[in-house]
Design an enzyme around this catalytic site. Sequence first.
Site, PDB file in Angstrom:
ATOM      1  N   GLU A  96       0.829  -1.216   0.000  1.00 16.74           N
ATOM      2  CA  GLU A  96       0.000   0.000   0.000  1.00 16.74           C
ATOM      3  C   GLU A  96       0.857   1.257   0.000  1.00 16.74           C
ATOM      4  O   GLU A  96       0.555   2.221  -0.700  1.00 16.74           O
ATOM      5  CB  GLU A  96      -0.943   0.021   1.221  1.00 16.74           C
ATOM      6  CG  GLU A  96      -1.983  -1.089   1.237  1.00 16.74           C
ATOM      7  CD  GLU A  96      -3.090  -0.949   0.185  1.00 16.74           C
ATOM      8  OE1 GLU A  96      -3.141   0.088  -0.502  1.00 16.74           O
ATOM      9  OE2 GLU A  96      -3.899  -1.886   0.053  1.00 16.74           O
ATOM     10  N   GLU A 363     -12.040   0.166 -10.614  1.00  9.45           N
ATOM     11  CA  GLU A 363     -11.642  -0.801 -11.664  1.00  9.45           C
ATOM     12  C   GLU A 363     -12.541  -0.818 -12.900  1.00  9.45           C
ATOM     13  O   GLU A 363     -12.055  -0.994 -14.026  1.00  9.45           O
ATOM     14  CB  GLU A 363     -11.545  -2.219 -11.081  1.00  9.45           C
ATOM     15  CG  GLU A 363     -10.383  -2.419 -10.102  1.00  9.45           C
ATOM     16  CD  GLU A 363     -10.635  -1.824  -8.717  1.00  9.45           C
ATOM     17  OE1 GLU A 363     -11.806  -1.521  -8.394  1.00  9.45           O
ATOM     18  OE2 GLU A 363      -9.668  -1.651  -7.955  1.00  9.45           O
ATOM     19  N   THR A 449      -0.648   0.785 -10.358  1.00 10.01           N
ATOM     20  CA  THR A 449      -1.947   0.200 -10.021  1.00 10.01           C
ATOM     21  C   THR A 449      -2.820   1.133  -9.186  1.00 10.01           C
ATOM     22  O   THR A 449      -3.981   0.833  -8.938  1.00 10.01           O
ATOM     23  CB  THR A 449      -1.779  -1.178  -9.328  1.00 10.01           C
ATOM     24  OG1 THR A 449      -3.032  -1.862  -9.363  1.00 10.01           O
ATOM     25  CG2 THR A 449      -1.309  -1.028  -7.889  1.00 10.01           C
TER      26      THR A 449
HETATM   27  C1  DMJ Z   1      -6.305   0.555  -5.066  1.00  5.11           C
HETATM   28  O1  DMJ Z   1      -5.495   0.778  -3.971  1.00  5.11           O
HETATM   29  C2  DMJ Z   1      -5.514  -0.088  -6.194  1.00  5.11           C
HETATM   30  O2  DMJ Z   1      -6.222   0.047  -7.391  1.00  5.11           O
HETATM   31  C3  DMJ Z   1      -5.225  -1.548  -5.946  1.00  5.11           C
HETATM   32  O3  DMJ Z   1      -4.622  -2.154  -7.062  1.00  5.11           O
HETATM   33  C4  DMJ Z   1      -6.512  -2.276  -5.642  1.00  5.11           C
HETATM   34  N1  DMJ Z   1      -7.296  -1.648  -4.605  1.00  5.11           N
HETATM   35  C5  DMJ Z   1      -7.516  -0.222  -4.669  1.00  5.11           C
HETATM   36  C6  DMJ Z   1      -8.728   0.206  -5.471  1.00  5.11           C
HETATM   37  O4  DMJ Z   1      -9.791  -0.619  -5.475  1.00  5.11           O
END
Ligand code: DMJ
Length: 469
Positions: A96, A363, A449
């Site tokens: 994170e 997403e 991400t």
């Molecule tokens: C975000 O912290 C990132 O997209 C991670 O890859 C997945 N969870 C959250 C969003 O849903």
Amino acid sequence: SKVAKSFFLLHKVMLLLMMKHAWDNYKRYAWGLNELKPISKQGHSSNLFGNIQGATIVDALDTLFIMEMKEEFKEAKEWVEKNLDFNVNAEISVFEVNIRFVGGLLSAYYLSGEEVFRKKAVELGEKLLPAFNTPTGIPWALLNIKSGIGRNWPWASGGSSILAEFGTLHLEFVHLSHLSGNPVFAEKVMNIRKVLNRLDKPEGLYPNYLNPSSGQWGQHHVSIGGLGDSFYEYLLKAWLMSDKTDEDGKKMYYDAVQAIETHLIRKSSGGLTYIAEWKGGLLEHKMGHLTCFAGGMFALGADGAPSDKTGHHIELGAEIARTCHESYDRTRMKLGPEAFRFDGGVEAIATRQNEKYYILRPEVIETYMYMWRLTHDPKYREWGWEAVEALEKHCRVDGGYSGLRDVYNNHESHDDVQQSFFLSETLKYLYLLFSEDDLLPFEHWVFNTEAHPLPVLHKDDGNKEENQK
Ligand code: DMJ
């Protein structure tokens, strides 16, 4: 087309106003803390970041920059200069902190050129290095950044590290080496690749759990959603970010997609393509909201797919986008549940009470944005706008934006958290969906991400060495 352009300009103004509402309320009620509780109008601290503070500020920096919210960007930068402090006694999630803080700082640096962001990113990267002190070099999930002592989540299969966590460091660590001149960061993530390449993979699939001491897989559970997701994303993006020189990342990605297609991707009797979860060879016909990012990933990777497969990968992306849109459309609030099922007579619907929530996740919108850029089919902008209207109707409250406990209910029950990824991802991807393709074009940028853009390290920029490490 001039008319169309000014029409979409209005959409962008709306998104800017949404960002302003989220930001202003964070500033008013939770400034300097990690996240905002928009109903109780106070700060929210998640233990994922330990005592590191300001997650929303660091996560939002690049969105503020891209939306040209100059005043807000300036105040965020000043907070980082004066207050962002990593010399704290804190146990943090390596994943994170990497995706939100390191990623956020790197993007802020590359977009603005402000040295403070580069310095802080490298400083934080150094703090994360002790996480790799395991017998295999597969990092711990949790690290005390003062003592340097690491451990794994107590619930993770026999002391395992998690695929989506240790597999989602690559892009940021390659950039840390690039910006610091210190090869150690890239070496650490290249070693993760080596360990993975040496292991046998059941049916060519990567289990979600790997023991950092023995170097053996834990439980044979495979997921393209939680616990697995961004590992696959980073294989593809590592190759793209290296200006397509990282052949190893490329091969690992396309081999994995092949195995995923064979063993996890199914079509419902109603004609919806979905990605199931694999538990020791048995399929659970459930797809997570997190898994919906894969539509965008398949489409983004279509170009590099073996020659006869390009169209197929775009089509796969389009089918996943359609399924995920259905998961939104089949709810009362037109926002999707955390997980939806294809069994017991339902399709794309959550059946368990504890899977009916929506926490402002990006997403599905992320996949619309990739599909729009890669196909220009107007339905993706229409679907994105449906999500904007639903967010305004059900998630917007006086004090910011809140997640929902049950998207099938007639009445909103708010969870009282404005997630930092709502500012870094959900609003950014919506803004890009209604922008021209030359705003952060894919030839020059990849998104980490957490939706933080990182530049492609072009071969001809004298970066070849870093790319090949
Ligand atoms: C975000 O912290 C990132 O997209 C991670 O890859 C997945 N969870 C959250 C969003 O849903």
